[in-house]
Design an enzyme around this catalytic site. Structure first.
Site, PDB file in Angstrom:
ATOM      1  N   CYS A 110      -5.650  -3.315   2.445  1.00  0.00           N
ATOM      2  CA  CYS A 110      -5.420  -3.379   3.882  1.00  0.00           C
ATOM      3  C   CYS A 110      -6.691  -3.508   4.713  1.00  0.00           C
ATOM      4  CB  CYS A 110      -4.601  -2.168   4.310  1.00  0.00           C
ATOM      5  SG  CYS A 110      -3.778  -2.430   5.919  1.00  0.00           S
ATOM      6  N   GLU A 124       0.839  -1.192   0.000  1.00  0.00           N
ATOM      7  CA  GLU A 124       0.000   0.000   0.000  1.00  0.00           C
ATOM      8  C   GLU A 124       0.881   1.252   0.000  1.00  0.00           C
ATOM      9  OE1 GLU A 124      -3.711   1.549   2.849  1.00  0.00           O
ATOM     10  OE2 GLU A 124      -2.306   0.024   3.569  1.00  0.00           O
ATOM     11  N   LYS A 151      -9.169   2.551  -2.052  1.00  0.00           N
ATOM     12  CA  LYS A 151      -9.455   1.875  -0.783  1.00  0.00           C
ATOM     13  C   LYS A 151     -10.840   2.284  -0.302  1.00  0.00           C
ATOM     14  CE  LYS A 151      -7.150   0.995   3.670  1.00  0.00           C
ATOM     15  NZ  LYS A 151      -5.918   1.279   4.443  1.00  0.00           N
TER      16      LYS A 151
END
Length: 643
Positions: A168, A46, A115
């Site tokens: 994540c 990330e 995200k």
């Protein structure tokens, strides 16, 4: 790759916080390394273009400009590499900043996945800088001079490989985006992450990734930030993990100061098989985050090469503590099944034929434990040893010793006179040791057991195992039949392990010695007279092939529906030089020929407990016409070269 495998990689580059030019140099080097290794997909952590720990530097124009410029340079400089790359970086769109995964290949950006779930608790404060994918209105984004698709619902496809992406924290929520992406068709999930280290967190993370890959019936490629990130308050250890349907295939070392690249192969064919079998897999999309996908094609170069993942030669038999745990659980399942049958039939007795071999030994041990659990006397277990023309002193004595040490009722009934009379009745020459000679003995033994059970108001407990059922290595209406078969879904390689486990953990020293000798005795039906030294002459594995091979073939055929050519390929990788190609081909042909020919025996099996993911019960896992043709399977085997 061959046989449905996709080679994937997870990379952890060394980074410098806010030094985009340095970071893309490290990323480019690892992309080249992954491509040279034949990887078709490589994932990076990330925000790896900038580093994750830039904090309020994300708010400045210079860093964002440099990041975008570096990305464009990275895409251009890797235009000759066929590998599909996924890197993390901050991107501007709609007057917002997103934490994004950028997917590119051969000089072209294919799509951007923002995200969705931004952590904003304890040490995390991503909402200070970034906006969620769910806040965006547009479905495209401009990078440099070009526009590309943007959204959490992007799927990247080539052949039978479909890649979905989450970042994540997306994994840590109750319904991760990957769950929806999998139902929409993604069979490999990529996760770009920057997860810091805490005591116990790594084990939780590994379990989370394995569990999610199992729930999604997918591959899972995870790359998390490592050395080079700021350690002002947090430490990032560099986790790269590759999982498949609940199993961890590869993992990086943590706390390494050097860059890392892990590579493994994900079996797309197996994933497709399991999704097809699980008919409820694609249900539940209604009301999800997004119910439709944007499908983006990409090119995947076909690569050759050997597998880097381990192919277990004994898939039914785990190692170490896992074997002990599995044996205990299987034994408990067998005992529970038999206990219910005993209680339901209101019987007080069971009858077991004891030969001194592995299968009858395991069945007897199950009976003993069941009667202990039910509070019934072991004397109500009738162990019948029935010596015949091929019985050896070793197996005969082991049968007697085991029955004595376990405290059951033992009886001896020789079948020789009855069989000789039968041969005379049907006009068979007793000196001709053919199938009639052998099967008459097996049926005589079964008749004895059945009649004794009737006389004693008991149940005949079957001893045959899963491997024998697969090969049809049982006499129809002989040892093929019983009133309850406790071993019916346990393969031969696991039967031996179960007997050894009971010997080491569940019985007295005298029984242990006998059990270990039984486990060391060659497998034989003992239907042909012994040799001149009194040793077993008729060894099953000489006739039908090694059980470790047949159990391997059985597992991959039934569990994943694998083709013969793929099973052969896997066997070569699993067994190495232990068996030649010619030997593997011979026994693979034997397996499929017998498997199809002997289905009629499996179509009328007695009841028995299922203990694992592979079973041949006609009432459950395997329903097949008794007259199905094996032509396609045998023809594919014939095409396999022997050298």
């Amino acid at each position: 790759m061959k046989h449905g495998f996709t080679k994937v990689a997870a990379a952890i580059p060394g980074v410098r916080v806010a030094d985009c030019n340095y970071n893309i140099t490290q990323i480019q080097a690892l992309m080249l390394k992954a491509s040279e290794a034949g990887a078709q997909l490589v994932a990076f952590p990330e925000l790896s273009v900038t580093a994750y720990t830039c904090m309020d530097l994300f708010s400045g124009k210079l860093l964002l400009d440099q990041a975008e410029k570096a990305l464009v340079e990275l895409v251009h400089s890797t235009r000759d590499l066929p590998v599909l790359a996924v890197v993390g970086m901050p991107l501007r769109t709609e007057n917002r900043l997103i934490n994004a995964a950028v997917v590119f290949q051969q000089g072209k950006i294919l799509g951007v996945v923002p995200k969705t779930y931004l952590p904003n608790y304890k040490e995390f404060q991503e909402q200070r800088w970034f906006s969620s994918a769910s806040d965006l209105k547009l479905d495209t984004i401009r990078i440099g001079n070009a526009s590309c698709p943007m959204g959490g619902n992007l799927l990247f496809e080539t052949g039978n490989l479909t890649v979905g992406i989450e970042l994540c924290e997306d994994l840590w929520v109750p319904v991760p985006p990957s769950s929806v992406l999998a139902m929409l068709g993604a069979n490999v999930i990529v996760n770009l992450s920057a997860s810091n280290e805490l005591i116990g967190k790594n084990n939780y993370l590994r379990n989370l990734i394995c569990q999610q890959s199992a729930r999604c019936i997918s591959g899972y490629v995870y790359a998390s930030a490592g050395f080079g990130e700021s350690t002002t308050d947090l430490v990032f250890a560099g986790n790269a993990l590759i999982a498949e349907n609940g199993s961890l295939l590869a993992a990086s070392k943590r706390f390494e100061q050097d860059e890392q690249l892990i590579i493994s192969e994900i079996d797309i064919d197996n994933l497709e098989h399991d999704r097809q079998v699980n008919t409820g897999f694609s249900k539940g999309l209604e009301g999800m985050l997004f119910a439709e996908a944007v499908r983006i094609p990409f090119d995947a170069t076909s690569v050759e090469g050997t597998l880097t993942r381990t192919i277990d030669p004994h898939p039914f038999v785990p190692e170490g503590a896992a074997l002990t745990e599995r044996c205990e659980e299987i034994f408990d399942i067998q005992v529970s099944g038999l206990a219910k049958r005993v209680l339901h039939t209101h019987t007080q007795k069971v009858v077991v034929g004891i030969s001194g071999g592995l299968d009858s030994t395991l069945a007897l041990l199950v009976c003993v434990k069941t009667f202990d659990v039910l509070g019934l006397s072991r004397k109500n277990i009738l162990g019948i040893t029935m010596p015949g023309f091929g019985t050896t002193d070793r197996t005969y004595q082991n049968a007697l010793d085991l029955m004595d040490s376990l405290g059951i009722t033992s009886r001896e009934v020789s079948i020789k006179a009855a069989c000789l009379q039968h041969f005379e009745d049907i006009g068979h020459d007793a000196s001709v040791h053919d199938i009639t000679y052998e099967n008459s003995q097996a049926r005589e033994r079964t008749q004895l057991l059945m009649d004794i059970a009737n006389k004693e108001n008991g149940l005949v407990i079957g001893t045959g195992d899963l491997s024998e059922l697969a090969l049809g290595w049982a006499t129809y209406n002989g040892d093929h039949m019983s009133m309850y078969g406790v071993n019916g879904s346990i393969p031969k390689t696991l039967v031996r392990s179960l007997v050894e486990w009971v010997a080491n953990y569940r019985v007295d020293e005298q029984s242990k010695r006998t059990l270990l000798d039984i486990a060391d005795t060659p497998i034989s039906p003992e239907l042909i007279p012994a040799d001149e030294n009194g040793n077993i002459k008729q060894k099953t594995e000489d006739l039908v092939g090694p059980y470790e091979l047949h159990d391997f073939f059985l597992y991959h055929f039934l569990r994943f529906g694998a083709t013969p050519s793929k099973i052969f390929y896997l066997a070569e990788n699993a067994f190495g030089t232990k068996y030649s190609r010619a030997v593997l081909k011979k026994w693979l042909h034997t397996f499929f020929r017998r498997f199809f020919m002997q289905q009629f025996k499996r179509s009328c099996l007695p009841d028995g407990p299922k203990v694992g993911s592979v079973s041949l019960s006609p009432r459950g896992d395997w329903r097949m016409p008794s007259d199905a043709s094996s032509a396609h399977w045998l023809h594919e085997i014939e095409l396999i070269p022997e050298n």
